[in-house]
Motif scaffolding. Structure first.
Motif, PDB file in Angstrom:
ATOM      1  N   SER A  20      11.951 -23.488 -13.360  1.00 18.22           N
ATOM      2  CA  SER A  20      11.420 -24.761 -13.263  1.00 18.22           C
ATOM      3  C   SER A  20      10.866 -25.367 -14.473  1.00 18.22           C
ATOM      4  CB  SER A  20       9.919 -24.219 -12.535  1.00 18.22           C
ATOM      5  OG  SER A  20      10.077 -23.868 -11.137  1.00 18.22           O
ATOM      6  N   PHE A  21      10.707 -26.804 -14.540  1.00 10.96           N
ATOM      7  CA  PHE A  21      10.495 -27.568 -15.693  1.00 10.96           C
ATOM      8  C   PHE A  21       9.800 -28.524 -15.498  1.00 10.96           C
ATOM      9  CE2 PHE A  21      14.647 -29.105 -14.472  1.00 10.96           C
ATOM     10  CZ  PHE A  21      14.461 -30.520 -14.415  1.00 10.96           C
ATOM     11  N   LYS A  22       9.090 -29.236 -16.311  1.00 10.75           N
ATOM     12  CA  LYS A  22       8.322 -30.495 -16.323  1.00 10.75           C
ATOM     13  C   LYS A  22       9.127 -31.389 -16.223  1.00 10.75           C
ATOM     14  CE  LYS A  22       4.386 -30.486 -18.174  1.00 10.75           C
ATOM     15  NZ  LYS A  22       2.769 -30.750 -19.033  1.00 10.75           N
ATOM     16  N   LEU A  23       8.901 -32.232 -15.159  1.00 12.89           N
ATOM     17  CA  LEU A  23       9.640 -33.569 -15.324  1.00 12.89           C
ATOM     18  C   LEU A  23       8.681 -34.872 -15.349  1.00 12.89           C
ATOM     19  CD1 LEU A  23      12.650 -34.547 -14.354  1.00 12.89           C
ATOM     20  CD2 LEU A  23      11.513 -34.775 -11.887  1.00 12.89           C
ATOM     21  N   TYR A  24       9.096 -35.825 -16.086  1.00 14.20           N
ATOM     22  CA  TYR A  24       8.055 -37.063 -16.065  1.00 14.20           C
ATOM     23  C   TYR A  24       8.808 -38.165 -15.353  1.00 14.20           C
ATOM     24  CZ  TYR A  24       6.045 -34.338 -19.861  1.00 14.20           C
ATOM     25  OH  TYR A  24       5.560 -33.561 -20.666  1.00 14.20           O
ATOM     26  N   ILE A  25       7.980 -39.079 -14.979  1.00 20.38           N
ATOM     27  CA  ILE A  25       8.487 -40.224 -14.234  1.00 20.38           C
ATOM     28  C   ILE A  25       8.663 -41.299 -15.336  1.00 20.38           C
ATOM     29  CG2 ILE A  25       7.853 -42.366 -12.520  1.00 20.38           C
ATOM     30  CD1 ILE A  25       8.398 -39.345 -11.636  1.00 20.38           C
ATOM     31  N   THR A  26       9.814 -42.120 -15.448  1.00 24.16           N
ATOM     32  CA  THR A  26       9.969 -42.942 -16.449  1.00 24.16           C
ATOM     33  C   THR A  26      10.327 -44.267 -15.956  1.00 24.16           C
ATOM     34  OG1 THR A  26      12.573 -42.544 -16.307  1.00 24.16           O
ATOM     35  CG2 THR A  26      11.367 -41.148 -17.837  1.00 24.16           C
ATOM     36  N   SER A  27      10.039 -44.620 -14.597  1.00 22.43           N
ATOM     37  CA  SER A  27      10.021 -45.900 -14.418  1.00 22.43           C
ATOM     38  C   SER A  27       8.628 -46.526 -14.625  1.00 22.43           C
ATOM     39  CB  SER A  27      10.255 -46.035 -12.822  1.00 22.43           C
ATOM     40  OG  SER A  27      10.125 -47.153 -12.367  1.00 22.43           O
ATOM     41  N   LYS A  28       8.729 -47.900 -15.300  1.00 20.68           N
ATOM     42  CA  LYS A  28       7.563 -48.465 -15.469  1.00 20.68           C
ATOM     43  C   LYS A  28       6.637 -48.827 -14.331  1.00 20.68           C
ATOM     44  CE  LYS A  28       8.299 -49.144 -20.160  1.00 20.68           C
ATOM     45  NZ  LYS A  28       7.302 -49.023 -21.419  1.00 20.68           N
ATOM     46  N   ASP A  29       7.299 -48.996 -13.227  1.00 22.02           N
ATOM     47  CA  ASP A  29       6.556 -49.115 -12.065  1.00 22.02           C
ATOM     48  C   ASP A  29       6.118 -48.216 -11.226  1.00 22.02           C
ATOM     49  OD1 ASP A  29       7.191 -51.909 -12.608  1.00 22.02           O
ATOM     50  OD2 ASP A  29       9.253 -52.052 -11.632  1.00 22.02           O
ATOM     51  N   GLY A  30       6.920 -47.274 -11.661  1.00 20.91           N
ATOM     52  CA  GLY A  30       6.266 -45.815 -10.723  1.00 20.91           C
ATOM     53  C   GLY A  30       7.539 -45.710  -9.942  1.00 20.91           C
ATOM     54  N   VAL A  31       7.522 -44.595  -9.094  1.00 16.50           N
ATOM     55  CA  VAL A  31       8.352 -44.384  -8.231  1.00 16.50           C
ATOM     56  C   VAL A  31       8.140 -43.651  -7.056  1.00 16.50           C
ATOM     57  CG1 VAL A  31       9.137 -42.111  -9.312  1.00 16.50           C
ATOM     58  CG2 VAL A  31      10.720 -43.307  -8.136  1.00 16.50           C
ATOM     59  N   ASN A  32       8.769 -43.992  -5.909  1.00 16.51           N
ATOM     60  CA  ASN A  32       8.496 -43.409  -4.474  1.00 16.51           C
ATOM     61  C   ASN A  32       8.766 -41.905  -4.375  1.00 16.51           C
ATOM     62  OD1 ASN A  32       7.188 -45.121  -2.675  1.00 16.51           O
ATOM     63  ND2 ASN A  32       9.022 -46.469  -2.806  1.00 16.51           N
ATOM     64  N   VAL A  33       7.945 -40.965  -4.345  1.00 16.04           N
ATOM     65  CA  VAL A  33       8.206 -39.596  -3.890  1.00 16.04           C
ATOM     66  C   VAL A  33       8.477 -39.690  -2.478  1.00 16.04           C
ATOM     67  CG1 VAL A  33       7.686 -37.134  -4.115  1.00 16.04           C
ATOM     68  CG2 VAL A  33       6.688 -38.910  -5.782  1.00 16.04           C
ATOM     69  N   ARG A  34       9.665 -39.009  -2.321  1.00 19.64           N
ATOM     70  CA  ARG A  34      10.362 -39.006  -0.932  1.00 19.64           C
ATOM     71  C   ARG A  34      10.073 -37.687  -0.115  1.00 19.64           C
ATOM     72  NH1 ARG A  34      11.026 -44.530   0.594  1.00 19.64           N
ATOM     73  NH2 ARG A  34      11.761 -45.595  -1.023  1.00 19.64           N
ATOM     74  N   GLN A  35      10.034 -37.646   0.976  1.00 17.61           N
ATOM     75  CA  GLN A  35      10.033 -36.392   1.880  1.00 17.61           C
ATOM     76  C   GLN A  35      11.560 -35.900   1.950  1.00 17.61           C
ATOM     77  OE1 GLN A  35       8.760 -37.320   5.879  1.00 17.61           O
ATOM     78  NE2 GLN A  35       6.476 -37.343   5.197  1.00 17.61           N
ATOM     79  N   LYS A  36      12.452 -36.723   1.845  1.00 23.96           N
ATOM     80  CA  LYS A  36      14.212 -35.963   1.858  1.00 23.96           C
ATOM     81  C   LYS A  36      14.824 -36.938   0.847  1.00 23.96           C
ATOM     82  CE  LYS A  36      14.245 -35.021   6.705  1.00 23.96           C
ATOM     83  NZ  LYS A  36      14.894 -34.765   7.773  1.00 23.96           N
TER      84      LYS A  36
END
Length: 93
Positions: free
Chosen positions: A8-24
Motif C-alpha cells: 500500500s502507498f499514498k496516491l495523490y490526485i493530480t488532475s486540477k479538475d479532480g477525478v471521478n472515483v469509479r466503482q469499477k
C-alpha cells in the motif's frame, strides 16, 4: 478483474479538475464521488480495464474505488509545483 497487488502507498490526485472515483475500473462505471486535486488515498494495487486502460485500486470513504492512472501519482502535486517555482526563481536569479 486481475488486481496487481502492491505494498500500500499514498496516491495523490493530480488532475486540477479532480477525478471521478469509479466503482469499477471503467469510465462507464458509476462514480462513487470526486477525488479533489491534491487529495490523497491509500492505493492497494493496479488493474487493467476492459478497454486496456490502467487504473489504481484505492480506498475511498470506506469503499473500494478505482482511479485512472493518468490522473493520479505517488508524488504530491503541491510539492512538485513548489519545487518548480523555486527552480524558476533560482534560474531567474
Amino acid at each position: 478483474e486481475n488486481i496487481q497487488k502492491t505494498t500500500s502507498f499514498k496516491l495523490y490526485i493530480t488532475s486540477k479538475d479532480g477525478v471521478n472515483v469509479r466503482q469499477k475500473p471503467s469510465t462507464s462505471a458509476d462514480s462513487l464521488g470526486l477525488g479533489d486535486y491534491g487529495s490523497s488515498y491509500t492505493c492497494e494495487g493496479s488493474v487493467m480495464g476492459e478497454d486496456g486502460s490502467s487504473w489504481y485500486q484505492i480506498s475511498y470513504l470506506g469503499q473500494t474505488g478505482y482511479v485512472a492512472t493518468a490522473y493520479a501519482s505517488k508524488n504530491d502535486p503541491f510539492w512538485q509545483q513548489l519545487y518548480l517555482f523555486e527552480f524558476v526563481l533560482w534560474l531567474v536569479g
